[in-house]
Design a protein around this motif. Sequence first.
Motif, PDB file in Angstrom:
ATOM      1  N   LEU A   1       0.666  -1.535   0.043  1.00  0.00           N
ATOM      2  CA  LEU A   1      -0.292   0.216  -0.016  1.00  0.00           C
ATOM      3  C   LEU A   1       0.451   1.329   0.017  1.00  0.00           C
ATOM      4  CD1 LEU A   1      -2.437   1.636   0.329  1.00  0.00           C
ATOM      5  CD2 LEU A   1      -2.185   0.882   2.326  1.00  0.00           C
TER       6      LEU A   1
ATOM      7  N   SER B   1       2.459   1.825  -3.465  1.00  0.00           N
ATOM      8  CA  SER B   1       1.823   1.945  -4.480  1.00  0.00           C
ATOM      9  C   SER B   1       1.046   3.763  -4.662  1.00  0.00           C
ATOM     10  CB  SER B   1       0.082   1.483  -4.283  1.00  0.00           C
ATOM     11  OG  SER B   1      -0.310   1.231  -3.530  1.00  0.00           O
TER      12      SER B   1
ATOM     13  N   GLU C   1      -9.102   6.474  -5.212  1.00  0.00           N
ATOM     14  CA  GLU C   1      -7.931   5.586  -5.718  1.00  0.00           C
ATOM     15  C   GLU C   1      -7.802   4.714  -4.251  1.00  0.00           C
ATOM     16  OE1 GLU C   1      -4.260   5.590  -8.034  1.00  0.00           O
ATOM     17  OE2 GLU C   1      -5.226   7.585  -7.438  1.00  0.00           O
TER      18      GLU C   1
ATOM     19  N   LYS D   1      -9.722   1.762  -3.125  1.00  0.00           N
ATOM     20  CA  LYS D   1      -9.901   0.860  -3.667  1.00  0.00           C
ATOM     21  C   LYS D   1      -8.773   0.100  -3.792  1.00  0.00           C
ATOM     22  CE  LYS D   1     -10.037  -0.369  -9.035  1.00  0.00           C
ATOM     23  NZ  LYS D   1     -10.088   0.188 -10.079  1.00  0.00           N
ATOM     24  N   ASN D   2      -7.712   1.081  -3.399  1.00  0.00           N
ATOM     25  CA  ASN D   2      -6.199  -0.330  -2.962  1.00  0.00           C
ATOM     26  C   ASN D   2      -6.780  -0.864  -1.460  1.00  0.00           C
ATOM     27  OD1 ASN D   2      -5.295   0.644  -4.897  1.00  0.00           O
ATOM     28  ND2 ASN D   2      -4.426   2.488  -4.805  1.00  0.00           N
TER      29      ASN D   2
ATOM     30  N   GLN E   1      -8.755  -3.489  -2.112  1.00  0.00           N
ATOM     31  CA  GLN E   1      -8.615  -5.128  -3.180  1.00  0.00           C
ATOM     32  C   GLN E   1      -7.319  -5.582  -1.697  1.00  0.00           C
ATOM     33  OE1 GLN E   1      -6.707  -2.988  -6.208  1.00  0.00           O
ATOM     34  NE2 GLN E   1      -8.140  -3.043  -6.898  1.00  0.00           N
TER      35      GLN E   1
END
Length: 509
Positions: free
Chosen positions: A23, A26, A53, A56-57, A60
Amino acid sequence: MAAELVEAMNMVKSFRVSDLQTLLASMGRSKSGLKQDLVGRALRLVQTEYSPELLKNVRQLYESRFPKTSGWLAARRPEGVPVAYSSLSSSPTATSQGADYLNGISKPISAPAAEVKLVPLPFYQTLETLLPPTELIAQNNEKLQDSQCIFELTQNQVDQIRNASELRAGIKSIQVVLRICYTDSIGVQEDQYPPNIAVKVNQSYCHVPGYYPSNKPGVEPRRPCRPVNVTPWLHLSTATLSNRVTITWGNFGKRYSVAIYLVRVFTSADLFSQLKICSVESAERCRERIQDKLRFDPESEIATTGLRVSLICPLVKMRLGVPCRVLTCAHLQCFDAVFFLQMNEKKPTWTCPVCDKPAPFELLTIDGLLSEILKETSEDIEEIEYLTDGSWRPIRDDKERDRERERSNTPEYPVVDICIPEANGHSPAHSSTSLTGKSGSSSVGMAGGAGGAAVAPGGGAVVDLTLDSSSEEEGGGAGGDSEDTEDSADSPAPKRGRYNYDKDLVTAY
Protein backbone atom coordinates in the motif's frame (compact mmCIF):
# COMPACT_ATOMS: atom_id res chain seq x y z
CA MET A 1 -17.23 10.23 4.18
CA ALA A 2 -16.32 9.78 7.84
CA ALA A 3 -17.76 6.28 7.87
CA GLU A 4 -15.74 5.22 4.82
CA LEU A 5 -12.64 6.72 6.40
CA VAL A 6 -13.14 4.69 9.56
CA GLU A 7 -13.76 1.57 7.46
CA ALA A 8 -10.50 2.07 5.57
CA MET A 9 -8.59 2.58 8.83
CA ASN A 10 -10.03 -0.63 10.23
CA MET A 11 -8.89 -2.50 7.14
CA VAL A 12 -5.38 -1.05 7.36
CA LYS A 13 -5.02 -2.15 10.97
CA SER A 14 -5.55 -5.80 9.94
CA PHE A 15 -2.88 -5.74 7.20
CA ARG A 16 0.29 -7.79 7.35
CA VAL A 17 3.70 -6.24 6.78
CA SER A 18 3.66 -7.21 3.10
CA ASP A 19 0.21 -5.61 2.65
CA LEU A 20 1.35 -2.42 4.34
CA GLN A 21 4.48 -2.25 2.21
CA THR A 22 2.43 -2.77 -0.96
CA LEU A 23 0.00 0.00 0.00
CA LEU A 24 2.74 2.49 0.93
CA ALA A 25 4.76 1.71 -2.21
CA SER A 26 1.70 2.20 -4.44
CA MET A 27 1.25 5.70 -2.99
CA GLY A 28 4.94 6.61 -3.26
CA ARG A 29 5.72 6.36 0.46
CA SER A 30 8.63 4.72 2.24
CA LYS A 31 8.02 1.06 3.09
CA SER A 32 10.92 0.55 5.49
CA GLY A 33 10.58 0.19 9.25
CA LEU A 34 8.90 -1.97 11.85
CA LYS A 35 5.27 -3.03 11.55
CA GLN A 36 4.04 -0.48 14.08
CA ASP A 37 5.76 2.26 12.10
CA LEU A 38 4.22 0.99 8.86
CA VAL A 39 0.76 0.88 10.44
CA GLY A 40 1.07 4.43 11.73
CA ARG A 41 2.36 5.65 8.38
CA ALA A 42 -0.47 3.92 6.50
CA LEU A 43 -3.13 5.32 8.87
CA ARG A 44 -1.79 8.84 8.44
CA LEU A 45 -1.77 8.32 4.69
CA VAL A 46 -5.42 7.24 4.70
CA GLN A 47 -6.44 10.18 6.85
CA THR A 48 -4.50 12.93 5.10
CA GLU A 49 -4.75 11.80 1.47
CA TYR A 50 -8.09 10.04 1.38
CA SER A 51 -9.30 9.44 -2.20
CA PRO A 52 -11.38 6.88 -4.13
CA GLU A 53 -8.19 5.43 -5.61
CA LEU A 54 -6.67 4.93 -2.17
CA LEU A 55 -9.88 3.40 -0.83
CA LYS A 56 -9.93 1.01 -3.80
CA ASN A 57 -6.36 -0.13 -3.11
CA VAL A 58 -7.15 -0.68 0.58
CA ARG A 59 -10.23 -2.74 -0.24
CA GLN A 60 -8.38 -4.87 -2.80
CA LEU A 61 -5.64 -5.67 -0.31
CA TYR A 62 -8.17 -6.45 2.37
CA GLU A 63 -10.31 -8.68 0.14
CA SER A 64 -7.25 -10.57 -1.02
CA ARG A 65 -6.63 -11.61 2.57
CA PHE A 66 -10.24 -11.87 3.81
CA PRO A 67 -12.25 -12.87 0.76
CA LYS A 68 -15.31 -14.04 2.74
CA THR A 69 -15.54 -11.48 5.52
CA SER A 70 -17.48 -8.26 5.57
CA GLY A 71 -15.91 -4.89 5.05
CA TRP A 72 -16.22 -3.91 8.68
CA LEU A 73 -13.66 -5.26 11.12
CA ALA A 74 -14.22 -6.03 14.75
CA ALA A 75 -12.89 -3.37 17.06
CA ARG A 76 -9.42 -3.70 18.48
CA ARG A 77 -10.33 -5.54 21.65
CA PRO A 78 -8.93 -8.72 23.33
CA GLU A 79 -10.96 -11.85 23.84
CA GLY A 80 -13.41 -11.79 26.69
CA VAL A 81 -14.06 -8.06 26.49
CA PRO A 82 -17.46 -6.89 25.21
CA VAL A 83 -17.12 -5.51 21.71
CA ALA A 84 -19.09 -2.34 21.01
CA TYR A 85 -18.46 -2.54 17.25
CA SER A 86 -19.92 -5.75 15.93
CA SER A 87 -20.98 -6.84 12.48
CA LEU A 88 -24.42 -5.74 11.39
CA SER A 89 -25.02 -8.52 8.89
CA SER A 90 -28.20 -10.36 9.67
CA SER A 91 -28.43 -14.09 10.33
CA PRO A 92 -30.88 -16.28 8.35
CA THR A 93 -33.08 -16.69 11.43
CA ALA A 94 -33.25 -12.97 12.10
CA THR A 95 -33.86 -12.19 8.45
CA SER A 96 -36.85 -14.48 8.33
CA GLN A 97 -38.48 -12.56 11.18
CA GLY A 98 -40.38 -9.57 9.96
CA ALA A 99 -39.28 -9.89 6.34
CA ASP A 100 -42.83 -10.77 5.27
CA TYR A 101 -44.23 -7.47 6.54
CA LEU A 102 -43.24 -4.07 5.25
CA ASN A 103 -45.34 -1.03 4.39
CA GLY A 104 -48.47 -3.11 4.93
CA ILE A 105 -47.84 -5.55 2.05
CA SER A 106 -47.04 -9.24 2.15
CA LYS A 107 -43.58 -9.24 0.51
CA PRO A 108 -40.90 -6.57 0.81
CA ILE A 109 -40.31 -4.54 -2.34
CA SER A 110 -36.79 -3.42 -1.48
CA ALA A 111 -33.17 -4.13 -2.04
CA PRO A 112 -31.53 -7.07 -0.24
CA ALA A 113 -30.48 -6.33 3.32
CA ALA A 114 -26.80 -6.98 2.61
CA GLU A 115 -26.55 -4.01 0.25
CA VAL A 116 -27.03 -1.37 2.95
CA LYS A 117 -24.68 -1.40 5.92
CA LEU A 118 -25.08 0.87 8.91
CA VAL A 119 -22.05 2.23 10.69
CA PRO A 120 -21.33 0.52 14.02
CA LEU A 121 -21.84 2.70 17.09
CA PRO A 122 -19.53 2.59 20.13
CA PHE A 123 -22.33 2.77 22.70
CA TYR A 124 -24.42 0.01 21.07
CA GLN A 125 -23.46 -3.65 20.71
CA THR A 126 -25.72 -5.44 18.24
CA LEU A 127 -27.02 -8.73 19.66
CA GLU A 128 -29.56 -9.69 17.00
CA THR A 129 -31.06 -8.21 13.84
CA LEU A 130 -34.86 -8.08 14.10
CA LEU A 131 -35.40 -6.30 10.78
CA PRO A 132 -32.52 -5.92 8.27
CA PRO A 133 -32.03 -2.56 6.51
CA THR A 134 -35.07 -2.22 4.26
CA GLU A 135 -36.00 0.68 2.05
CA LEU A 136 -39.03 2.84 2.84
CA ILE A 137 -41.39 2.74 -0.15
CA ALA A 138 -43.61 5.70 -1.03
CA GLN A 139 -47.19 4.58 -1.69
CA ASN A 140 -48.32 7.74 -3.51
CA ASN A 141 -47.17 11.22 -4.50
CA GLU A 142 -47.94 12.81 -1.15
CA LYS A 143 -45.16 14.57 0.71
CA LEU A 144 -45.91 12.76 3.97
CA GLN A 145 -45.75 8.98 3.81
CA ASP A 146 -46.65 6.29 6.35
CA SER A 147 -44.68 3.05 6.24
CA GLN A 148 -45.39 0.12 8.51
CA CYS A 149 -43.26 -2.83 9.51
CA ILE A 150 -44.02 -5.73 11.81
CA PHE A 151 -41.47 -7.80 13.70
CA GLU A 152 -41.66 -10.51 16.33
CA LEU A 153 -39.70 -11.20 19.48
CA THR A 154 -38.85 -14.68 20.66
CA GLN A 155 -39.31 -15.70 24.28
CA ASN A 156 -35.54 -15.66 24.75
CA GLN A 157 -35.34 -12.07 23.50
CA VAL A 158 -38.19 -11.03 25.78
CA ASP A 159 -36.42 -12.60 28.75
CA GLN A 160 -33.20 -10.77 27.89
CA ILE A 161 -35.03 -7.44 27.92
CA ARG A 162 -36.91 -8.16 31.14
CA ASN A 163 -33.85 -9.41 33.04
CA ALA A 164 -31.51 -6.66 31.84
CA SER A 165 -30.10 -4.22 34.35
CA GLU A 166 -31.22 -0.61 34.37
CA LEU A 167 -28.88 2.13 33.22
CA ARG A 168 -31.15 4.62 34.96
CA ALA A 169 -34.77 4.69 36.04
CA GLY A 170 -36.89 3.10 33.31
CA ILE A 171 -33.99 2.60 30.85
CA LYS A 172 -32.81 -0.97 30.31
CA SER A 173 -29.32 -1.96 29.18
CA ILE A 174 -30.88 -4.35 26.60
CA GLN A 175 -33.02 -2.42 24.12
CA VAL A 176 -34.81 -2.70 20.81
CA VAL A 177 -33.74 0.24 18.69
CA LEU A 178 -34.79 1.56 15.30
CA ARG A 179 -32.20 3.04 12.94
CA ILE A 180 -32.74 4.96 9.70
CA CYS A 181 -30.15 5.82 7.08
CA TYR A 182 -29.81 6.72 3.40
CA THR A 183 -30.31 3.86 0.95
CA ASP A 184 -26.81 3.55 -0.48
CA SER A 185 -24.86 0.37 -1.04
CA ILE A 186 -21.46 2.08 -1.27
CA GLY A 187 -19.61 2.00 2.02
CA VAL A 188 -21.29 2.15 5.41
CA GLN A 189 -24.07 4.58 6.22
CA GLU A 190 -24.46 6.85 9.20
CA ASP A 191 -27.82 7.36 10.89
CA GLN A 192 -29.87 9.98 9.05
CA TYR A 193 -33.46 10.91 9.78
CA PRO A 194 -35.83 11.87 6.96
CA PRO A 195 -37.72 15.18 7.25
CA ASN A 196 -40.89 15.32 9.37
CA ILE A 197 -40.14 11.99 11.00
CA ALA A 198 -42.49 10.48 13.58
CA VAL A 199 -42.39 6.95 14.97
CA LYS A 200 -45.44 5.17 16.38
CA VAL A 201 -45.08 1.80 18.09
CA ASN A 202 -48.26 -0.18 18.73
CA GLN A 203 -50.50 2.92 18.53
CA SER A 204 -48.24 5.01 20.80
CA TYR A 205 -45.84 7.66 19.60
CA CYS A 206 -42.31 7.29 20.91
CA HIS A 207 -39.73 9.94 21.54
CA VAL A 208 -37.47 10.99 18.66
CA PRO A 209 -34.40 13.15 19.46
CA GLY A 210 -35.07 16.82 18.81
CA TYR A 211 -32.89 19.56 17.40
CA TYR A 212 -29.85 21.01 19.13
CA PRO A 213 -29.89 24.82 19.06
CA SER A 214 -26.81 26.35 17.48
CA ASN A 215 -24.87 29.09 19.23
CA LYS A 216 -23.45 30.35 15.93
CA PRO A 217 -25.33 33.06 14.05
CA GLY A 218 -26.83 31.95 10.75
CA VAL A 219 -26.41 28.22 11.46
CA GLU A 220 -29.58 26.12 11.52
CA PRO A 221 -30.23 23.81 14.48
CA ARG A 222 -28.99 20.27 13.95
CA ARG A 223 -30.80 17.09 14.93
CA PRO A 224 -28.64 14.33 16.44
CA CYS A 225 -29.45 11.22 14.41
CA ARG A 226 -29.10 8.39 16.88
CA PRO A 227 -30.97 5.09 17.33
CA VAL A 228 -34.55 5.43 18.55
CA ASN A 229 -35.33 3.33 21.62
CA VAL A 230 -38.73 1.68 21.08
CA THR A 231 -38.51 -0.78 24.00
CA PRO A 232 -40.99 0.89 26.41
CA TRP A 233 -43.83 0.65 23.86
CA LEU A 234 -43.35 -3.00 22.83
CA HIS A 235 -45.60 -5.92 23.76
CA LEU A 236 -43.41 -8.08 26.00
CA SER A 237 -46.04 -10.64 26.96
CA THR A 238 -46.00 -14.26 25.84
CA ALA A 239 -49.47 -14.00 24.32
CA THR A 240 -48.79 -11.15 21.93
CA LEU A 241 -45.25 -10.99 20.58
CA SER A 242 -45.92 -9.19 17.30
CA ASN A 243 -45.12 -5.46 17.26
CA ARG A 244 -46.12 -2.94 14.64
CA VAL A 245 -43.99 0.14 13.93
CA THR A 246 -45.39 2.98 11.80
CA ILE A 247 -42.91 5.54 10.46
CA THR A 248 -44.14 8.88 9.16
CA TRP A 249 -41.54 10.50 6.92
CA GLY A 250 -41.20 13.28 4.37
CA ASN A 251 -40.90 12.16 0.76
CA PHE A 252 -38.65 14.82 -0.80
CA GLY A 253 -36.70 12.76 -3.32
CA LYS A 254 -34.17 11.00 -1.07
CA ARG A 255 -34.31 7.28 -0.35
CA TYR A 256 -34.20 5.94 3.20
CA SER A 257 -33.86 2.52 4.76
CA VAL A 258 -34.99 1.37 8.19
CA ALA A 259 -33.60 -1.39 10.41
CA ILE A 260 -34.46 -2.75 13.87
CA TYR A 261 -31.91 -4.35 16.19
CA LEU A 262 -31.72 -5.89 19.63
CA VAL A 263 -28.72 -4.18 21.23
CA ARG A 264 -26.80 -3.89 24.46
CA VAL A 265 -26.28 -0.28 25.48
CA PHE A 266 -22.95 0.76 26.98
CA THR A 267 -22.28 3.79 29.17
CA SER A 268 -19.25 6.05 29.03
CA ALA A 269 -17.90 4.23 32.09
CA ASP A 270 -18.12 0.90 30.21
CA LEU A 271 -16.20 2.29 27.24
CA PHE A 272 -13.62 3.80 29.56
CA SER A 273 -13.06 0.42 31.18
CA GLN A 274 -12.52 -1.12 27.74
CA LEU A 275 -10.12 1.67 26.85
CA LYS A 276 -8.01 1.15 29.97
CA ILE A 277 -7.78 -2.59 29.35
CA CYS A 278 -7.13 -2.68 25.64
CA SER A 279 -5.66 0.57 24.37
CA VAL A 280 -2.82 1.98 26.46
CA GLU A 281 0.33 3.08 24.66
CA SER A 282 3.42 2.29 26.72
CA ALA A 283 5.75 5.03 27.93
CA GLU A 284 8.61 3.58 25.87
CA ARG A 285 6.57 3.75 22.68
CA CYS A 286 5.57 7.33 23.49
CA ARG A 287 9.24 8.29 23.92
CA GLU A 288 10.05 6.75 20.56
CA ARG A 289 7.27 8.80 18.99
CA ILE A 290 8.67 11.98 20.56
CA GLN A 291 12.19 11.20 19.35
CA ASP A 292 10.88 10.60 15.83
CA LYS A 293 9.20 13.99 15.82
CA LEU A 294 12.28 15.78 17.15
CA ARG A 295 14.82 13.88 15.07
CA PHE A 296 17.05 16.22 13.08
CA ASP A 297 16.15 16.46 9.41
CA PRO A 298 19.15 17.50 7.26
CA GLU A 299 16.82 18.75 4.53
CA SER A 300 15.04 21.12 6.89
CA GLU A 301 16.45 24.54 7.68
CA ILE A 302 14.69 24.68 11.04
CA ALA A 303 15.71 22.34 13.84
CA THR A 304 13.14 21.62 16.55
CA THR A 305 14.68 21.13 19.97
CA GLY A 306 11.52 20.70 22.03
CA LEU A 307 7.76 20.27 21.94
CA ARG A 308 5.53 21.85 24.54
CA VAL A 309 2.46 19.98 25.74
CA SER A 310 -0.20 21.41 28.02
CA LEU A 311 -1.42 19.46 31.03
CA ILE A 312 -4.80 21.20 30.79
CA CYS A 313 -7.63 19.42 28.95
CA PRO A 314 -8.85 21.49 25.95
CA LEU A 315 -12.41 20.28 26.57
CA VAL A 316 -13.03 21.36 30.17
CA LYS A 317 -9.99 23.59 30.86
CA MET A 318 -9.00 21.46 33.84
CA ARG A 319 -5.93 19.37 34.63
CA LEU A 320 -5.84 16.09 32.71
CA GLY A 321 -6.95 13.00 34.59
CA VAL A 322 -6.51 10.29 31.95
CA PRO A 323 -4.54 11.65 28.95
CA CYS A 324 -5.94 10.33 25.69
CA ARG A 325 -5.37 11.02 22.00
CA VAL A 326 -6.08 9.54 18.56
CA LEU A 327 -3.53 7.24 16.94
CA THR A 328 -3.86 8.96 13.58
CA CYS A 329 -3.39 12.52 14.89
CA ALA A 330 0.01 14.11 14.35
CA HIS A 331 0.04 16.17 17.57
CA LEU A 332 1.13 15.03 21.03
CA GLN A 333 -1.42 17.13 22.90
CA CYS A 334 -3.90 14.97 24.81
CA PHE A 335 -7.43 15.42 26.09
CA ASP A 336 -9.17 13.81 29.03
CA ALA A 337 -10.62 10.41 28.12
CA VAL A 338 -13.40 10.47 30.74
CA PHE A 339 -14.79 13.85 29.69
CA PHE A 340 -14.44 13.00 25.99
CA LEU A 341 -16.50 9.82 26.36
CA GLN A 342 -19.11 11.56 28.52
CA MET A 343 -19.56 14.34 25.97
CA ASN A 344 -19.95 11.86 23.09
CA GLU A 345 -22.45 9.88 25.14
CA LYS A 346 -24.68 12.97 25.29
CA LYS A 347 -23.91 14.39 21.85
CA PRO A 348 -21.94 11.99 19.63
CA THR A 349 -19.54 13.81 17.34
CA TRP A 350 -16.33 11.73 17.74
CA THR A 351 -14.10 14.60 16.72
CA CYS A 352 -10.65 15.35 18.13
CA PRO A 353 -10.90 18.52 20.27
CA VAL A 354 -7.33 19.49 19.37
CA CYS A 355 -7.29 19.26 15.55
CA ASP A 356 -11.00 18.65 14.70
CA LYS A 357 -10.21 15.46 12.78
CA PRO A 358 -12.27 12.25 13.14
CA ALA A 359 -11.63 10.50 16.46
CA PRO A 360 -13.45 7.13 16.40
CA PHE A 361 -13.47 5.16 19.61
CA GLU A 362 -11.44 2.29 18.17
CA LEU A 363 -8.51 4.63 17.43
CA LEU A 364 -8.35 6.19 20.91
CA THR A 365 -5.35 5.38 23.06
CA ILE A 366 -4.17 6.39 26.53
CA ASP A 367 -0.75 8.06 26.63
CA GLY A 368 1.33 6.07 29.12
CA LEU A 369 4.18 8.59 29.30
CA LEU A 370 1.94 11.57 30.02
CA SER A 371 0.10 9.50 32.64
CA GLU A 372 3.41 9.04 34.48
CA ILE A 373 4.23 12.73 34.15
CA LEU A 374 0.88 13.72 35.66
CA LYS A 375 1.61 11.53 38.70
CA GLU A 376 5.11 12.98 39.15
CA THR A 377 4.22 16.66 38.79
CA SER A 378 2.39 18.93 41.20
CA GLU A 379 -0.92 20.64 40.52
CA ASP A 380 0.65 24.05 39.83
CA ILE A 381 2.54 22.77 36.76
CA GLU A 382 0.36 23.34 33.70
CA GLU A 383 2.82 22.74 30.87
CA ILE A 384 5.83 20.57 30.07
CA GLU A 385 8.34 20.37 27.25
CA TYR A 386 9.50 17.18 25.55
CA LEU A 387 13.20 17.15 24.62
CA THR A 388 15.03 15.44 21.77
CA ASP A 389 16.15 12.46 23.89
CA GLY A 390 12.59 11.66 24.97
CA SER A 391 12.93 13.30 28.37
CA TRP A 392 10.83 16.20 29.61
CA ARG A 393 11.02 19.25 31.84
CA PRO A 394 8.37 21.41 33.52
CA ILE A 395 7.72 24.96 32.29
CA ARG A 396 6.81 26.31 35.72
CA ASP A 397 10.13 28.19 36.21
CA ASP A 398 9.73 30.09 32.97
CA LYS A 399 6.25 31.25 33.92
CA GLU A 400 7.39 32.44 37.32
CA ARG A 401 10.25 34.32 35.68
CA ASP A 402 7.77 36.01 33.37
CA ARG A 403 5.63 37.07 36.32
CA GLU A 404 8.65 38.53 38.11
CA ARG A 405 9.64 40.37 34.95
CA GLU A 406 6.16 41.85 34.70
CA ARG A 407 6.28 42.96 38.31
CA SER A 408 9.68 44.59 37.79
CA ASN A 409 8.60 46.61 34.76
CA THR A 410 7.82 49.61 37.03
CA PRO A 411 11.17 51.35 37.81
CA GLU A 412 12.05 51.90 41.45
CA TYR A 413 13.31 55.38 42.43
CA PRO A 414 15.51 56.02 45.53
CA VAL A 415 13.72 57.61 48.47
CA VAL A 416 15.34 60.81 49.75
CA ASP A 417 14.87 61.78 53.37
CA ILE A 418 14.68 65.57 53.38
CA CYS A 419 15.34 65.73 57.12
CA ILE A 420 18.86 64.32 56.89
CA PRO A 421 21.68 66.75 55.96
CA GLU A 422 23.54 66.05 52.77
CA ALA A 423 27.28 65.50 52.54
CA ASN A 424 27.99 69.18 51.86
CA GLY A 425 26.37 70.14 55.11
CA HIS A 426 23.18 71.47 53.56
CA SER A 427 19.66 69.99 53.60
CA PRO A 428 16.93 70.17 50.97
CA ALA A 429 14.81 73.24 51.24
CA HIS A 430 11.70 73.10 53.41
CA SER A 431 8.46 74.81 52.57
CA SER A 432 8.40 76.46 55.98
CA THR A 433 10.56 79.51 56.71
CA SER A 434 12.41 80.41 59.87
CA LEU A 435 12.83 83.94 61.11
CA THR A 436 14.43 83.04 64.42
CA GLY A 437 18.01 83.28 63.29
CA LYS A 438 19.98 86.26 64.67
CA SER A 439 23.39 87.57 63.81
CA GLY A 440 24.55 87.41 67.39
CA SER A 441 23.53 83.78 67.98
CA SER A 442 24.94 82.11 64.87
CA SER A 443 27.76 82.52 62.43
CA VAL A 444 25.35 83.04 59.60
CA GLY A 445 22.56 85.40 60.59
CA MET A 446 19.38 86.41 58.96
CA ALA A 447 20.75 89.87 58.38
CA GLY A 448 23.63 88.48 56.34
CA GLY A 449 22.45 88.90 52.79
CA ALA A 450 25.10 86.60 51.38
CA GLY A 451 23.96 83.51 53.31
CA GLY A 452 20.25 83.99 53.71
CA ALA A 453 20.00 80.90 55.97
CA ALA A 454 19.71 80.14 59.67
CA VAL A 455 20.89 77.12 61.62
CA ALA A 456 17.97 75.05 62.82
CA PRO A 457 18.02 73.28 66.20
CA GLY A 458 18.46 69.91 64.49
CA GLY A 459 21.63 71.00 62.76
CA GLY A 460 20.11 71.55 59.31
CA ALA A 461 20.13 74.78 57.38
CA VAL A 462 16.80 76.52 56.92
CA VAL A 463 16.43 78.73 53.85
CA ASP A 464 14.17 81.76 53.87
CA LEU A 465 12.82 82.24 50.36
CA THR A 466 10.66 85.27 51.31
CA LEU A 467 13.48 87.78 51.29
CA ASP A 468 13.85 89.90 48.24
CA SER A 469 16.63 92.17 47.10
CA SER A 470 15.21 95.24 48.81
CA SER A 471 15.01 93.58 52.19
CA GLU A 472 18.56 92.36 51.82
CA GLU A 473 19.81 95.84 51.07
CA GLU A 474 17.92 97.30 53.99
CA GLY A 475 18.86 94.57 56.43
CA GLY A 476 22.39 94.04 55.26
CA GLY A 477 24.74 95.52 57.89
CA ALA A 478 28.42 95.84 58.44
CA GLY A 479 28.36 92.81 60.66
CA GLY A 480 27.61 90.54 57.75
CA ASP A 481 30.00 92.22 55.31
CA SER A 482 33.08 91.26 57.20
CA GLU A 483 32.34 87.55 57.12
CA ASP A 484 31.35 87.64 53.45
CA THR A 485 34.57 89.38 52.56
CA GLU A 486 36.65 86.73 54.27
CA ASP A 487 34.71 83.87 52.62
CA SER A 488 34.89 85.37 49.15
CA ALA A 489 38.65 85.55 49.35
CA ASP A 490 38.91 81.78 49.70
CA SER A 491 36.00 80.56 47.45
CA PRO A 492 34.04 81.98 44.55
CA ALA A 493 30.80 83.70 45.22
CA PRO A 494 27.80 81.33 45.28
CA LYS A 495 25.33 81.44 42.45
CA ARG A 496 22.07 83.13 43.27
CA GLY A 497 18.71 82.68 41.71
CA ARG A 498 16.02 85.10 40.83
CA TYR A 499 14.92 85.42 44.46
CA ASN A 500 18.48 85.77 45.73
CA TYR A 501 18.84 82.33 47.40
CA ASP A 502 21.74 79.95 47.21
CA LYS A 503 21.10 77.38 44.43
CA ASP A 504 23.31 74.84 46.15
CA LEU A 505 20.96 74.76 49.10
CA VAL A 506 17.78 73.95 47.21
CA THR A 507 16.96 70.55 45.68
CA ALA A 508 14.15 70.58 43.15
CA TYR A 509 11.89 67.49 42.65
